[in-house]
Design a protein around this motif. Structure first.
Motif, mmCIF file in Angstrom:
data_model
loop_
_atom_site.group_PDB
_atom_site.id
_atom_site.type_symbol
_atom_site.label_atom_id
_atom_site.label_comp_id
_atom_site.label_asym_id
_atom_site.label_seq_id
_atom_site.Cartn_x
_atom_site.Cartn_y
_atom_site.Cartn_z
ATOM 1 N N GLN B 59 0.766 -1.015 0.620
ATOM 2 C CA GLN B 59 -0.002 0.013 0.108
ATOM 3 C C GLN B 59 0.422 1.037 -0.048
ATOM 4 O O GLN B 59 0.442 2.336 -0.685
ATOM 5 C CB GLN B 59 -1.058 0.420 1.199
ATOM 6 C CG GLN B 59 -1.815 -0.799 0.729
ATOM 7 C CD GLN B 59 -2.627 -1.160 1.876
ATOM 8 O OE1 GLN B 59 -2.631 -0.553 3.443
ATOM 9 N NE2 GLN B 59 -4.531 -2.065 2.214
ATOM 10 N N GLN B 61 4.224 1.875 -0.900
ATOM 11 C CA GLN B 61 4.503 1.517 -2.686
ATOM 12 C C GLN B 61 3.718 2.289 -2.975
ATOM 13 O O GLN B 61 4.094 2.568 -4.497
ATOM 14 C CB GLN B 61 5.318 0.391 -3.369
ATOM 15 C CG GLN B 61 5.954 -0.166 -2.576
ATOM 16 C CD GLN B 61 6.231 -1.738 -2.119
ATOM 17 O OE1 GLN B 61 5.939 -2.641 -2.400
ATOM 18 N NE2 GLN B 61 7.962 -2.227 -3.511
ATOM 19 N N ASN B 62 1.897 1.860 -3.226
ATOM 20 C CA ASN B 62 0.915 2.380 -4.575
ATOM 21 C C ASN B 62 1.033 3.539 -3.904
ATOM 22 O O ASN B 62 -0.406 3.952 -4.020
ATOM 23 C CB ASN B 62 0.158 1.685 -4.412
ATOM 24 C CG ASN B 62 0.510 0.353 -5.101
ATOM 25 O OD1 ASN B 62 0.620 0.353 -6.648
ATOM 26 N ND2 ASN B 62 0.690 -1.301 -4.942
ATOM 27 N N GLY B 63 1.630 4.512 -2.670
ATOM 28 C CA GLY B 63 0.585 5.938 -2.447
ATOM 29 C C GLY B 63 -0.228 6.276 -1.102
ATOM 30 O O GLY B 63 -0.795 7.087 -1.289
ATOM 31 N N ALA B 64 0.097 4.629 -0.436
ATOM 32 C CA ALA B 64 -0.428 4.964 0.955
ATOM 33 C C ALA B 64 -0.268 6.006 1.153
ATOM 34 O O ALA B 64 0.703 6.097 1.821
ATOM 35 C CB ALA B 64 -1.030 3.830 1.567
ATOM 36 N N PRO B 65 -1.192 6.925 2.203
ATOM 37 C CA PRO B 65 -0.793 8.138 2.963
ATOM 38 C C PRO B 65 -0.465 7.938 4.421
ATOM 39 O O PRO B 65 -0.856 8.808 5.622
ATOM 40 C CB PRO B 65 -1.592 9.343 3.003
ATOM 41 C CG PRO B 65 -2.995 8.462 2.585
ATOM 42 C CD PRO B 65 -3.053 7.177 2.136
ATOM 43 N N PHE B 66 0.648 6.925 4.562
ATOM 44 C CA PHE B 66 0.901 6.660 5.907
ATOM 45 C C PHE B 66 1.923 8.099 6.178
ATOM 46 O O PHE B 66 2.884 8.162 5.704
ATOM 47 C CB PHE B 66 1.693 5.395 6.204
ATOM 48 C CG PHE B 66 0.048 4.240 5.867
ATOM 49 C CD1 PHE B 66 -0.371 4.367 7.397
ATOM 50 C CD2 PHE B 66 -0.067 3.394 5.136
ATOM 51 C CE1 PHE B 66 -2.076 3.327 7.617
ATOM 52 C CE2 PHE B 66 -0.891 2.300 4.671
ATOM 53 C CZ PHE B 66 -2.214 3.035 5.973
#
Lengths: 220, 247
Positions: B59, B61-66
Protein backbone atom coordinates in the motif's frame (compact mmCIF):
# COMPACT_ATOMS: atom_id res chain seq x y z
CA UNK A 1 -20.33 0.86 16.25
CA UNK A 2 -17.55 2.66 14.43
CA UNK A 3 -19.19 6.08 13.95
CA UNK A 4 -16.46 7.39 11.66
CA UNK A 5 -16.84 4.36 9.42
CA UNK A 6 -20.61 4.85 9.39
CA UNK A 7 -20.27 8.52 8.42
CA UNK A 8 -17.67 7.73 5.78
CA UNK A 9 -19.86 5.00 4.30
CA UNK A 10 -22.88 7.30 4.12
CA UNK A 11 -20.78 10.04 2.51
CA UNK A 12 -19.28 7.63 0.00
CA UNK A 13 -22.62 6.09 -0.92
CA UNK A 14 -24.36 9.50 -1.29
CA UNK A 15 -21.63 11.13 -3.36
CA UNK A 16 -21.27 8.03 -5.54
CA UNK A 17 -25.03 7.79 -6.14
CA UNK A 18 -25.46 11.44 -7.16
CA UNK A 19 -22.41 11.49 -9.45
CA UNK A 20 -23.28 8.12 -10.93
CA UNK A 21 -26.83 9.20 -11.82
CA UNK A 22 -25.36 12.18 -13.69
CA UNK A 23 -23.31 9.75 -15.78
CA UNK A 24 -25.84 6.93 -16.05
CA UNK A 25 -28.86 8.94 -17.24
CA UNK A 26 -27.28 10.25 -20.48
CA UNK A 27 -25.49 6.94 -21.02
CA UNK A 28 -28.74 4.98 -20.60
CA UNK A 29 -30.54 7.40 -22.92
CA UNK A 30 -27.96 6.74 -25.57
CA UNK A 31 -28.11 2.96 -24.94
CA UNK A 32 -31.91 2.94 -25.14
CA UNK A 33 -32.41 5.21 -28.14
CA UNK A 34 -29.04 5.43 -29.86
CA UNK A 35 -28.47 3.74 -33.18
CA UNK A 36 -24.68 3.33 -33.22
CA UNK A 37 -23.42 -0.07 -34.30
CA UNK A 38 -20.99 -0.40 -31.39
CA UNK A 39 -23.76 0.06 -28.84
CA UNK A 40 -23.58 -3.61 -27.68
CA UNK A 41 -19.89 -3.09 -26.91
CA UNK A 42 -20.62 -0.07 -24.72
CA UNK A 43 -23.46 -1.96 -23.07
CA UNK A 44 -21.14 -4.90 -22.36
CA UNK A 45 -18.47 -2.63 -20.87
CA UNK A 46 -21.07 -0.86 -18.73
CA UNK A 47 -22.31 -4.23 -17.42
CA UNK A 48 -18.84 -5.69 -16.90
CA UNK A 49 -18.41 -4.60 -13.25
CA UNK A 50 -21.36 -6.83 -12.41
CA UNK A 51 -19.42 -9.97 -13.38
CA UNK A 52 -15.85 -8.88 -12.87
CA UNK A 53 -14.13 -9.92 -9.62
CA UNK A 54 -13.79 -6.74 -7.52
CA UNK A 55 -10.08 -7.52 -7.16
CA UNK A 56 -9.57 -7.18 -10.93
CA UNK A 57 -11.19 -3.76 -10.91
CA UNK A 58 -9.31 -2.82 -7.73
CA UNK A 59 -6.00 -3.91 -9.21
CA UNK A 60 -6.33 -1.84 -12.38
CA UNK A 61 -7.56 1.17 -10.45
CA UNK A 62 -4.63 0.86 -8.06
CA UNK A 63 -2.23 0.83 -10.99
CA UNK A 64 -4.04 3.69 -12.72
CA UNK A 65 -4.50 5.93 -9.69
CA UNK A 66 -1.25 5.17 -7.84
CA UNK A 67 2.20 6.70 -8.28
CA UNK A 68 3.55 3.86 -10.44
CA UNK A 69 2.06 4.87 -13.78
CA UNK A 70 2.02 8.06 -15.85
CA UNK A 71 -1.73 8.73 -15.45
CA UNK A 72 -1.41 8.13 -11.72
CA UNK A 73 1.53 10.54 -11.42
CA UNK A 74 -0.39 13.13 -13.42
CA UNK A 75 -3.30 12.81 -11.00
CA UNK A 76 -0.91 13.22 -8.08
CA UNK A 77 0.42 16.42 -9.63
CA UNK A 78 -3.12 17.70 -10.16
CA UNK A 79 -4.51 16.80 -6.75
CA UNK A 80 -1.37 17.04 -4.64
CA UNK A 81 -1.72 13.51 -3.28
CA UNK A 82 -2.17 10.00 -4.69
CA UNK A 83 -5.81 9.37 -5.56
CA UNK A 84 -5.49 5.74 -4.49
CA UNK A 85 -6.02 5.43 -0.72
CA UNK A 86 -8.11 8.59 -0.59
CA UNK A 87 -11.82 9.34 -0.50
CA UNK A 88 -11.72 10.55 -4.12
CA UNK A 89 -10.21 7.22 -5.15
CA UNK A 90 -13.00 5.36 -3.39
CA UNK A 91 -15.60 7.50 -5.19
CA UNK A 92 -14.05 6.67 -8.57
CA UNK A 93 -13.86 2.97 -7.69
CA UNK A 94 -17.44 2.90 -6.40
CA UNK A 95 -18.79 4.69 -9.46
CA UNK A 96 -17.32 2.08 -11.76
CA UNK A 97 -18.23 -0.78 -9.45
CA UNK A 98 -21.88 0.33 -9.16
CA UNK A 99 -22.29 1.48 -12.78
CA UNK A 100 -24.39 -1.51 -13.90
CA UNK A 101 -26.74 -1.00 -10.95
CA UNK A 102 -27.54 2.45 -12.30
CA UNK A 103 -27.47 1.76 -16.04
CA UNK A 104 -29.55 -1.44 -16.02
CA UNK A 105 -32.75 -0.15 -14.36
CA UNK A 106 -32.61 3.23 -16.12
CA UNK A 107 -32.03 1.70 -19.55
CA UNK A 108 -34.88 -0.77 -19.10
CA UNK A 109 -37.11 2.07 -17.88
CA UNK A 110 -36.26 4.10 -20.98
CA UNK A 111 -36.71 1.13 -23.31
CA UNK A 112 -40.15 0.42 -21.87
CA UNK A 113 -41.39 3.88 -22.85
CA UNK A 114 -43.93 3.85 -25.65
CA UNK A 115 -42.29 5.11 -28.84
CA UNK A 116 -45.51 7.03 -29.62
CA UNK A 117 -44.76 9.45 -26.80
CA UNK A 118 -41.25 10.08 -28.04
CA UNK A 119 -42.38 10.44 -31.66
CA UNK A 120 -45.04 12.91 -30.59
CA UNK A 121 -42.49 14.99 -28.72
CA UNK A 122 -40.13 14.90 -31.66
CA UNK A 123 -42.91 15.88 -34.10
CA UNK A 124 -43.68 18.85 -31.89
CA UNK A 125 -40.09 19.92 -32.41
CA UNK A 126 -38.44 19.00 -29.11
CA UNK A 127 -34.69 18.32 -29.19
CA UNK A 128 -32.94 15.39 -27.48
CA UNK A 129 -32.20 17.29 -24.31
CA UNK A 130 -35.74 18.59 -23.99
CA UNK A 131 -37.23 15.15 -24.65
CA UNK A 132 -34.98 13.69 -21.92
CA UNK A 133 -35.70 16.41 -19.37
CA UNK A 134 -39.40 16.97 -19.96
CA UNK A 135 -40.75 13.68 -21.28
CA UNK A 136 -38.47 10.75 -20.52
CA UNK A 137 -37.30 11.59 -16.99
CA UNK A 138 -40.74 12.37 -15.51
CA UNK A 139 -42.14 9.16 -17.01
CA UNK A 140 -39.27 6.99 -15.76
CA UNK A 141 -38.79 8.55 -12.35
CA UNK A 142 -39.35 5.21 -10.66
CA UNK A 143 -36.57 3.49 -12.62
CA UNK A 144 -34.25 6.31 -11.70
CA UNK A 145 -35.13 6.12 -8.03
CA UNK A 146 -34.66 2.34 -8.19
CA UNK A 147 -31.23 2.92 -9.70
CA UNK A 148 -30.41 5.41 -6.94
CA UNK A 149 -31.43 3.02 -4.17
CA UNK A 150 -29.49 0.12 -5.74
CA UNK A 151 -26.36 2.24 -6.27
CA UNK A 152 -26.46 3.53 -2.73
CA UNK A 153 -26.90 0.08 -1.23
CA UNK A 154 -24.35 -1.57 -3.47
CA UNK A 155 -21.79 1.07 -2.53
CA UNK A 156 -22.55 0.63 1.17
CA UNK A 157 -21.85 -3.09 0.79
CA UNK A 158 -18.68 -2.79 -1.27
CA UNK A 159 -15.65 -4.61 0.09
CA UNK A 160 -13.09 -5.91 -2.40
CA UNK A 161 -12.57 -2.74 -4.39
CA UNK A 162 -12.37 -0.60 -1.25
CA UNK A 163 -9.83 -2.92 0.34
CA UNK A 164 -7.63 -2.88 -2.78
CA UNK A 165 -7.66 0.81 -3.59
CA UNK A 166 -8.45 2.23 -0.17
CA UNK A 167 -6.69 -0.04 2.28
CA UNK A 168 -8.04 0.37 5.77
CA UNK A 169 -7.34 3.93 6.86
CA UNK A 170 -9.64 5.08 9.67
CA UNK A 171 -11.64 8.17 8.73
CA UNK A 172 -10.65 8.22 5.08
CA UNK A 173 -11.07 4.75 3.58
CA UNK A 174 -12.32 2.46 6.37
CA UNK A 175 -15.96 1.89 5.40
CA UNK A 176 -18.40 -0.16 7.46
CA UNK A 177 -17.70 -3.42 5.65
CA UNK A 178 -13.94 -2.98 6.19
CA UNK A 179 -14.50 -1.96 9.82
CA UNK A 180 -16.46 -5.15 10.29
CA UNK A 181 -13.64 -7.23 8.81
CA UNK A 182 -11.34 -5.54 11.33
CA UNK A 183 -13.69 -6.14 14.24
CA UNK A 184 -13.81 -9.88 13.48
CA UNK A 185 -10.04 -10.05 13.18
CA UNK A 186 -9.70 -8.27 16.51
CA UNK A 187 -12.21 -10.59 18.25
CA UNK A 188 -14.75 -7.80 18.75
CA UNK A 189 -17.59 -10.13 17.76
CA UNK A 190 -20.31 -8.10 19.48
CA UNK A 191 -19.32 -4.97 17.57
CA UNK A 192 -19.01 -6.99 14.36
CA UNK A 193 -22.50 -8.30 14.96
CA UNK A 194 -23.91 -4.78 15.33
CA UNK A 195 -22.20 -3.66 12.12
CA UNK A 196 -23.40 -6.77 10.31
CA UNK A 197 -27.00 -6.24 11.46
CA UNK A 198 -26.92 -2.64 10.25
CA UNK A 199 -25.55 -3.66 6.83
CA UNK A 200 -28.15 -6.42 6.62
CA UNK A 201 -30.95 -3.99 7.49
CA UNK A 202 -29.79 -1.43 4.90
CA UNK A 203 -29.79 -4.04 2.11
CA UNK A 204 -33.13 -5.52 3.11
CA UNK A 205 -34.87 -2.14 3.43
CA UNK A 206 -33.47 -1.07 0.05
CA UNK A 207 -34.85 -4.17 -1.64
CA UNK A 208 -38.23 -3.78 0.05
CA UNK A 209 -38.40 -0.19 -1.24
CA UNK A 210 -37.50 -1.28 -4.76
CA UNK A 211 -40.00 -4.16 -4.85
CA UNK A 212 -42.64 -1.98 -3.21
CA UNK A 213 -42.33 0.45 -6.10
CA UNK A 214 -42.62 -2.33 -8.63
CA UNK A 215 -45.90 -3.53 -7.06
CA UNK A 216 -47.32 -0.03 -7.26
CA UNK A 217 -46.39 0.19 -10.91
CA UNK A 218 -48.17 -3.05 -11.66
CA UNK A 219 -51.33 -1.94 -9.85
CA UNK A 220 -51.36 1.48 -11.44
CA UNK B 1 -28.71 19.55 -3.38
CA UNK B 2 -25.22 20.38 -4.54
CA UNK B 3 -24.61 22.30 -1.34
CA UNK B 4 -25.27 19.06 0.49
CA UNK B 5 -22.84 17.27 -1.83
CA UNK B 6 -20.21 19.89 -1.20
CA UNK B 7 -20.79 19.46 2.52
CA UNK B 8 -20.31 15.70 2.20
CA UNK B 9 -17.10 16.19 0.28
CA UNK B 10 -15.53 18.82 2.49
CA UNK B 11 -16.45 17.88 6.04
CA UNK B 12 -13.74 15.25 6.56
CA UNK B 13 -10.88 17.52 5.52
CA UNK B 14 -11.04 19.23 8.88
CA UNK B 15 -10.49 15.98 10.74
CA UNK B 16 -7.89 14.50 8.40
CA UNK B 17 -4.85 15.77 10.30
CA UNK B 18 -4.36 12.69 12.48
CA UNK B 19 -1.08 10.78 12.43
CA UNK B 20 -1.46 7.68 10.27
CA UNK B 21 0.19 4.53 11.50
CA UNK B 22 0.64 1.41 9.38
CA UNK B 23 1.12 -1.34 11.95
CA UNK B 24 1.83 -5.04 11.56
CA UNK B 25 -1.06 -7.25 12.67
CA UNK B 26 0.87 -8.68 15.65
CA UNK B 27 0.70 -5.19 17.18
CA UNK B 28 -3.10 -5.13 17.19
CA UNK B 29 -3.39 -6.70 20.66
CA UNK B 30 -0.51 -4.55 21.98
CA UNK B 31 -0.65 -1.02 20.66
CA UNK B 32 -4.11 0.48 21.34
CA UNK B 33 -3.60 1.25 25.07
CA UNK B 34 -0.02 2.44 24.42
CA UNK B 35 -1.17 4.75 21.62
CA UNK B 36 -3.84 6.10 23.96
CA UNK B 37 -1.09 7.07 26.45
CA UNK B 38 0.76 8.91 23.68
CA UNK B 39 -2.43 10.70 22.62
CA UNK B 40 -3.04 11.79 26.22
CA UNK B 41 0.48 13.11 26.62
CA UNK B 42 0.86 14.89 23.30
CA UNK B 43 -2.71 15.46 22.05
CA UNK B 44 -1.56 14.02 18.73
CA UNK B 45 -4.27 11.70 17.50
CA UNK B 46 -3.39 8.49 15.73
CA UNK B 47 -5.27 6.44 13.16
CA UNK B 48 -3.84 2.95 13.09
CA UNK B 49 -4.33 0.41 10.33
CA UNK B 50 -3.41 -3.18 11.27
CA UNK B 51 -2.58 -5.54 8.40
CA UNK B 52 0.14 -7.91 7.30
CA UNK B 53 3.53 -6.25 6.81
CA UNK B 54 3.51 -7.14 3.11
CA UNK B 55 0.06 -5.63 2.53
CA UNK B 56 1.08 -2.41 4.26
CA UNK B 57 4.37 -2.20 2.34
CA UNK B 58 2.51 -2.69 -0.95
CA UNK B 59 0.00 0.00 0.00
CA UNK B 60 2.82 2.40 0.85
CA UNK B 61 4.51 1.66 -2.48
CA UNK B 62 1.23 2.46 -4.21
CA UNK B 63 0.85 5.80 -2.49
CA UNK B 64 -0.99 5.10 0.77
CA UNK B 65 -0.62 8.23 2.93
CA UNK B 66 0.93 6.72 6.07
CA UNK B 67 3.32 8.60 8.37
CA UNK B 68 4.94 5.72 10.25
CA UNK B 69 5.32 2.07 9.22
CA UNK B 70 5.86 -0.50 11.98
CA UNK B 71 6.49 -3.87 10.36
CA UNK B 72 6.84 -7.30 11.94
CA UNK B 73 10.26 -7.81 10.34
CA UNK B 74 13.07 -5.93 8.58
CA UNK B 75 12.53 -6.97 4.96
CA UNK B 76 9.32 -5.00 4.38
CA UNK B 77 10.55 -1.67 5.78
CA UNK B 78 13.72 -2.27 3.79
CA UNK B 79 11.62 -2.67 0.66
CA UNK B 80 10.01 0.68 1.40
CA UNK B 81 13.45 2.22 1.94
CA UNK B 82 14.81 0.81 -1.33
CA UNK B 83 11.91 2.44 -3.19
CA UNK B 84 13.08 5.75 -1.74
CA UNK B 85 9.93 6.21 0.33
CA UNK B 86 11.43 6.34 3.83
CA UNK B 87 13.34 9.14 5.55
CA UNK B 88 16.12 6.84 6.86
CA UNK B 89 18.38 4.27 5.20
CA UNK B 90 17.90 1.64 7.89
CA UNK B 91 14.75 0.55 9.74
CA UNK B 92 14.77 1.16 13.51
CA UNK B 93 14.49 -2.09 15.46
CA UNK B 94 11.78 -1.63 18.07
CA UNK B 95 10.94 -5.16 19.24
CA UNK B 96 11.44 -8.87 18.74
CA UNK B 97 8.48 -11.18 18.29
CA UNK B 98 7.96 -14.69 19.64
CA UNK B 99 6.22 -17.53 17.80
CA UNK B 100 3.94 -19.79 19.84
CA UNK B 101 1.73 -22.81 19.29
CA UNK B 102 -1.74 -22.05 20.64
CA UNK B 103 -4.88 -24.11 21.08
CA UNK B 104 -8.27 -23.66 22.69
CA UNK B 105 -8.85 -25.07 26.17
CA UNK B 106 -11.58 -27.35 24.78
CA UNK B 107 -9.31 -28.87 22.12
CA UNK B 108 -8.11 -32.50 22.48
CA UNK B 109 -4.56 -31.30 23.13
CA UNK B 110 -4.28 -30.88 26.90
CA UNK B 111 -0.52 -30.78 27.33
CA UNK B 112 0.86 -28.65 24.55
CA UNK B 113 4.42 -29.23 23.40
CA UNK B 114 6.22 -29.26 20.09
CA UNK B 115 5.40 -32.99 19.97
CA UNK B 116 1.71 -32.08 19.79
CA UNK B 117 2.43 -31.15 16.18
CA UNK B 118 3.24 -34.83 15.47
CA UNK B 119 -0.07 -36.02 16.97
CA UNK B 120 -2.17 -37.70 14.24
CA UNK B 121 -5.25 -36.18 15.94
CA UNK B 122 -4.04 -32.80 14.71
CA UNK B 123 -6.02 -32.29 11.51
CA UNK B 124 -5.80 -28.53 10.97
CA UNK B 125 -3.11 -26.01 11.85
CA UNK B 126 -3.58 -22.28 11.28
CA UNK B 127 -0.52 -20.55 9.85
CA UNK B 128 -0.10 -17.01 8.55
CA UNK B 129 0.68 -16.64 4.86
CA UNK B 130 4.50 -16.88 4.69
CA UNK B 131 4.56 -14.56 1.70
CA UNK B 132 2.79 -11.73 3.50
CA UNK B 133 3.36 -12.21 7.20
CA UNK B 134 6.74 -12.40 8.94
CA UNK B 135 5.26 -14.72 11.57
CA UNK B 136 4.12 -17.00 8.76
CA UNK B 137 7.67 -17.00 7.46
CA UNK B 138 8.94 -17.83 10.94
CA UNK B 139 6.38 -20.64 11.26
CA UNK B 140 7.50 -22.14 7.97
CA UNK B 141 11.17 -21.90 8.95
CA UNK B 142 10.51 -23.42 12.37
CA UNK B 143 8.55 -26.39 11.03
CA UNK B 144 11.23 -27.03 8.39
CA UNK B 145 13.96 -26.93 11.02
CA UNK B 146 12.00 -29.35 13.21
CA UNK B 147 11.47 -31.67 10.23
CA UNK B 148 7.68 -31.37 10.47
CA UNK B 149 6.94 -29.16 7.48
CA UNK B 150 6.15 -31.83 4.89
CA UNK B 151 3.81 -33.82 7.10
CA UNK B 152 1.98 -30.71 8.35
CA UNK B 153 1.71 -28.78 5.12
CA UNK B 154 -1.50 -30.51 3.96
CA UNK B 155 -3.08 -29.56 7.30
CA UNK B 156 -2.35 -25.85 6.99
CA UNK B 157 -5.17 -23.34 7.19
CA UNK B 158 -3.57 -20.21 5.74
CA UNK B 159 -4.59 -16.81 7.09
CA UNK B 160 -3.79 -13.45 5.57
CA UNK B 161 -1.99 -12.06 8.62
CA UNK B 162 -1.10 -13.10 12.15
CA UNK B 163 -4.17 -11.53 13.79
CA UNK B 164 -6.42 -13.47 11.42
CA UNK B 165 -4.43 -16.65 12.19
CA UNK B 166 -5.29 -16.22 15.86
CA UNK B 167 -8.91 -15.59 14.90
CA UNK B 168 -9.05 -18.85 12.90
CA UNK B 169 -7.92 -20.93 15.91
CA UNK B 170 -9.95 -19.05 18.49
CA UNK B 171 -13.12 -19.46 16.41
CA UNK B 172 -12.46 -23.21 16.19
CA UNK B 173 -11.82 -23.16 12.45
CA UNK B 174 -8.42 -24.70 13.08
CA UNK B 175 -7.49 -26.99 15.98
CA UNK B 176 -4.23 -25.22 16.71
CA UNK B 177 -2.26 -22.36 15.28
CA UNK B 178 1.22 -20.89 15.09
CA UNK B 179 0.52 -17.36 16.28
CA UNK B 180 2.30 -14.44 17.87
CA UNK B 181 2.91 -14.34 21.61
CA UNK B 182 1.20 -10.93 21.52
CA UNK B 183 -2.06 -12.60 20.44
CA UNK B 184 -1.65 -15.49 22.90
CA UNK B 185 -1.28 -12.99 25.76
CA UNK B 186 -4.31 -10.95 24.71
CA UNK B 187 -7.16 -11.03 27.18
CA UNK B 188 -9.42 -13.11 24.99
CA UNK B 189 -6.95 -15.79 23.91
CA UNK B 190 -5.47 -15.96 27.39
CA UNK B 191 -8.92 -16.83 28.73
CA UNK B 192 -9.84 -19.25 25.92
CA UNK B 193 -6.70 -21.30 25.49
CA UNK B 194 -3.10 -22.10 26.25
CA UNK B 195 0.20 -21.95 24.41
CA UNK B 196 3.76 -23.18 24.25
CA UNK B 197 6.62 -21.19 22.76
CA UNK B 198 8.23 -22.66 19.66
CA UNK B 199 11.95 -23.34 20.22
CA UNK B 200 13.72 -19.99 19.75
CA UNK B 201 16.55 -21.59 17.76
CA UNK B 202 14.14 -23.11 15.22
CA UNK B 203 13.45 -19.84 13.39
CA UNK B 204 15.39 -16.66 12.60
CA UNK B 205 14.62 -13.92 15.15
CA UNK B 206 11.48 -11.95 14.31
CA UNK B 207 13.20 -8.59 14.54
CA UNK B 208 10.62 -5.88 13.99
CA UNK B 209 11.61 -2.65 12.23
CA UNK B 210 9.96 0.73 11.80
CA UNK B 211 10.48 3.61 9.37
CA UNK B 212 9.08 7.12 9.12
CA UNK B 213 7.84 7.77 5.61
CA UNK B 214 9.34 10.48 3.48
CA UNK B 215 6.08 11.72 1.99
CA UNK B 216 4.52 12.13 5.42
CA UNK B 217 3.30 15.61 6.20
CA UNK B 218 3.87 14.89 9.91
CA UNK B 219 7.44 13.65 10.10
CA UNK B 220 8.17 15.46 13.37
CA UNK B 221 5.16 13.90 15.05
CA UNK B 222 5.93 10.51 13.51
CA UNK B 223 9.46 10.63 14.99
CA UNK B 224 7.97 11.74 18.28
CA UNK B 225 5.76 8.64 18.28
CA UNK B 226 8.64 6.38 17.28
CA UNK B 227 10.83 7.80 20.10
CA UNK B 228 7.99 7.26 22.52
CA UNK B 229 7.66 3.63 21.42
CA UNK B 230 11.41 3.13 21.88
CA UNK B 231 11.35 4.49 25.45
CA UNK B 232 12.14 2.05 28.30
CA UNK B 233 8.69 2.60 29.83
CA UNK B 234 6.97 1.43 26.65
CA UNK B 235 9.56 -1.35 26.29
CA UNK B 236 8.34 -2.76 29.61
CA UNK B 237 4.74 -2.70 28.42
CA UNK B 238 5.78 -4.36 25.17
CA UNK B 239 7.54 -7.13 27.14
CA UNK B 240 4.46 -7.71 29.30
CA UNK B 241 2.40 -8.11 26.13
CA UNK B 242 4.68 -10.46 24.25
CA UNK B 243 7.26 -8.29 22.49
CA UNK B 244 10.87 -8.62 23.66
CA UNK B 245 13.36 -5.77 23.39
CA UNK B 246 15.14 -5.92 20.00
CA UNK B 247 18.72 -6.42 21.26
Amino acid sequence: MDIRALWLTLRLASVTTVLLLCVAIPLSYWLAFGKARWRPIVEAVATLPLLLPPTVLGFYLLILLGPRTAPGRMLIRLTGHPVAFSFAGLVIGSMIYSLPFAVQPITSGFTALSSDVLDAARLLGAGNFRILAEVVLPLTLRSILTAAVLCFTHTVGEFGVVLMIGGDIPGSTRTLSIAMFDQVQDFRYREANHTALLLLAVSLVALIIVYGWRKQVRHA
Amino acid sequence: MYKFLLFLLLVPLAAAQNLRLAAAADLQPVLPPILAQFENQTHIHIDASYQSSATLATQIQNGAPFDLFMAADFSFPQRVISEGLADADQPVAYARGTLVLWTRNDSPFRQLSVDTLKDPAMKTLAVANPEHAPYGRAAEASLKKLGLYDQLKPKFVIAENIAQTAQYVDSGNAQAGLISLTSALSERLHANGHYVEMPADSYPPILQGAVVLKNSGHRTEAHQLLDFLLSPAVGKQFAARGLEPPH
